[in-house]
Design a protein around this motif. Structure first.
Motif, PDB file in Angstrom:
ATOM      1  N   ALA A 199       0.828  -1.205   0.000  1.00  0.00           N
ATOM      2  CA  ALA A 199       0.000   0.000   0.000  1.00  0.00           C
ATOM      3  C   ALA A 199       0.866   1.262   0.000  1.00  0.00           C
ATOM      4  O   ALA A 199       0.599   2.203  -0.757  1.00  0.00           O
ATOM      5  CB  ALA A 199      -0.929  -0.001   1.214  1.00  0.00           C
ATOM      6  N   ARG A 200       1.894   1.284   0.813  1.00  0.00           N
ATOM      7  CA  ARG A 200       2.798   2.452   0.841  1.00  0.00           C
ATOM      8  C   ARG A 200       3.508   2.623  -0.496  1.00  0.00           C
ATOM      9  O   ARG A 200       3.619   3.726  -1.015  1.00  0.00           O
ATOM     10  CB  ARG A 200       3.817   2.312   1.967  1.00  0.00           C
ATOM     11  N   PHE A 201       4.023   1.518  -1.033  1.00  0.00           N
ATOM     12  CA  PHE A 201       4.744   1.561  -2.299  1.00  0.00           C
ATOM     13  C   PHE A 201       3.834   2.036  -3.426  1.00  0.00           C
ATOM     14  O   PHE A 201       4.174   2.954  -4.177  1.00  0.00           O
ATOM     15  CB  PHE A 201       5.333   0.190  -2.629  1.00  0.00           C
ATOM     16  N   TRP A 202       2.659   1.420  -3.549  1.00  0.00           N
ATOM     17  CA  TRP A 202       1.777   1.724  -4.670  1.00  0.00           C
ATOM     18  C   TRP A 202       1.256   3.157  -4.593  1.00  0.00           C
ATOM     19  O   TRP A 202       1.175   3.841  -5.609  1.00  0.00           O
ATOM     20  CB  TRP A 202       0.639   0.712  -4.747  1.00  0.00           C
ATOM     21  N   THR A 203       0.935   3.651  -3.403  1.00  0.00           N
ATOM     22  CA  THR A 203       0.456   5.026  -3.291  1.00  0.00           C
ATOM     23  C   THR A 203       1.592   6.023  -3.525  1.00  0.00           C
ATOM     24  O   THR A 203       1.346   7.124  -4.008  1.00  0.00           O
ATOM     25  CB  THR A 203      -0.219   5.303  -1.937  1.00  0.00           C
ATOM     26  N   SER A 204       2.825   5.645  -3.216  1.00  0.00           N
ATOM     27  CA  SER A 204       3.950   6.546  -3.491  1.00  0.00           C
ATOM     28  C   SER A 204       4.162   6.725  -4.992  1.00  0.00           C
ATOM     29  O   SER A 204       4.752   7.719  -5.424  1.00  0.00           O
ATOM     30  CB  SER A 204       5.237   6.035  -2.837  1.00  0.00           C
ATOM     31  N   LEU A 205       3.668   5.787  -5.790  1.00  0.00           N
ATOM     32  CA  LEU A 205       3.787   5.877  -7.244  1.00  0.00           C
ATOM     33  C   LEU A 205       2.698   6.742  -7.886  1.00  0.00           C
ATOM     34  O   LEU A 205       2.679   6.887  -9.102  1.00  0.00           O
ATOM     35  CB  LEU A 205       3.739   4.476  -7.864  1.00  0.00           C
ATOM     36  N   TYR A 206       1.813   7.326  -7.083  1.00  0.00           N
ATOM     37  CA  TYR A 206       0.700   8.092  -7.636  1.00  0.00           C
ATOM     38  C   TYR A 206       1.149   9.146  -8.654  1.00  0.00           C
ATOM     39  O   TYR A 206       0.539   9.264  -9.714  1.00  0.00           O
ATOM     40  CB  TYR A 206      -0.147   8.733  -6.528  1.00  0.00           C
ATOM     41  N   PRO A 207       2.225   9.906  -8.397  1.00  0.00           N
ATOM     42  CA  PRO A 207       2.620  10.929  -9.382  1.00  0.00           C
ATOM     43  C   PRO A 207       2.983  10.350 -10.761  1.00  0.00           C
ATOM     44  O   PRO A 207       2.807  11.024 -11.772  1.00  0.00           O
ATOM     45  CB  PRO A 207       3.843  11.599  -8.750  1.00  0.00           C
ATOM     46  N   VAL A 208       3.476   9.126 -10.810  1.00  0.00           N
ATOM     47  CA  VAL A 208       3.852   8.526 -12.100  1.00  0.00           C
ATOM     48  C   VAL A 208       2.852   7.450 -12.551  1.00  0.00           C
ATOM     49  O   VAL A 208       3.076   6.787 -13.551  1.00  0.00           O
ATOM     50  CB  VAL A 208       5.287   7.936 -12.057  1.00  0.00           C
ATOM     51  N   ARG A 209       1.767   7.310 -11.796  1.00  0.00           N
ATOM     52  CA  ARG A 209       0.782   6.276 -12.126  1.00  0.00           C
ATOM     53  C   ARG A 209       0.203   6.418 -13.535  1.00  0.00           C
ATOM     54  O   ARG A 209       0.030   5.412 -14.224  1.00  0.00           O
ATOM     55  CB  ARG A 209      -0.334   6.258 -11.091  1.00  0.00           C
ATOM     56  N   PRO A 210      -0.084   7.633 -14.027  1.00  0.00           N
ATOM     57  CA  PRO A 210      -0.592   7.720 -15.406  1.00  0.00           C
ATOM     58  C   PRO A 210       0.354   7.071 -16.421  1.00  0.00           C
ATOM     59  O   PRO A 210      -0.100   6.360 -17.322  1.00  0.00           O
ATOM     60  CB  PRO A 210      -0.731   9.225 -15.645  1.00  0.00           C
TER      61      PRO A 210
END
Length: 149
Positions: free
Chosen positions: A118-129
């Motif tokens: 959860a921490r890892f995946w949410t930290s990727l939010y800026p590059v998620r697109p």
């Protein structure tokens, strides 16, 4: 015609709701029609990284809390880029855990790997697109070549 209970009613009566997943908004954590979720009634306000079940426009949606504010939450699906603003009265439950492919139980409350994910995946939010775009392109390319074989 039978009177069906709503998910909210079931949670209020029993404190627990289970269902097979539907949709792709929580991929890669949850897979459409493969994982069995266990949702419980929330005990107090939700915390950051909890996965909330909420009702919006008559639909039940299961997405992750990324920010907690005094009067609302900012929530987003793991496979989404659009933020949603959800109030406490919309929240029905919180994901306690799920059975991956109906076999292996994943504890969302106390599981260390789940919290790390959860921490890892949410930290990727800026590059998620970019991640989601490349995943879709790779899928299209794979389907093109699969069709020619």
């Amino acid at each position: 015609m039978e009177n069906e209970s709503s998910v909210r009613d079931i949670l209020n009566e029993t404190g627990k709701y289970t269902s097979l997943t539907s949709g792709r908004s929580m991929w890669p954590l949850l897979h459409h029609q493969k994982d069995n979720i266990i949702v419980t009634r929330p005990e107090g306000r939700l915390k950051r990284l909890d996965i909330a079940l909420y009702e919006n426009g008559g639909k039940y949606i299961l997405h992750r809390v990324i920010e907690v504010h005094d009067d609302h939450y900012i929530i987003i699906g793991d496979n989404c880029i659009k933020k949603e603003y959800v109030t406490d009265d919309m929240i029905c439950g919180v994901l306690a855990g799920f059975y991956k492919n109906g076999k292996h139980y994943i504890d969302c409350r106390n599981g260390r790997l789940q919290k790390l994910y959860a921490r890892f995946w949410t930290s990727l939010y800026p590059v998620r697109p970019a991640i989601l775009f490349s995943e879709r392109v790779a899928g299209k390319i794979k389907r093109m070549f699969k069709g020619k074989a």
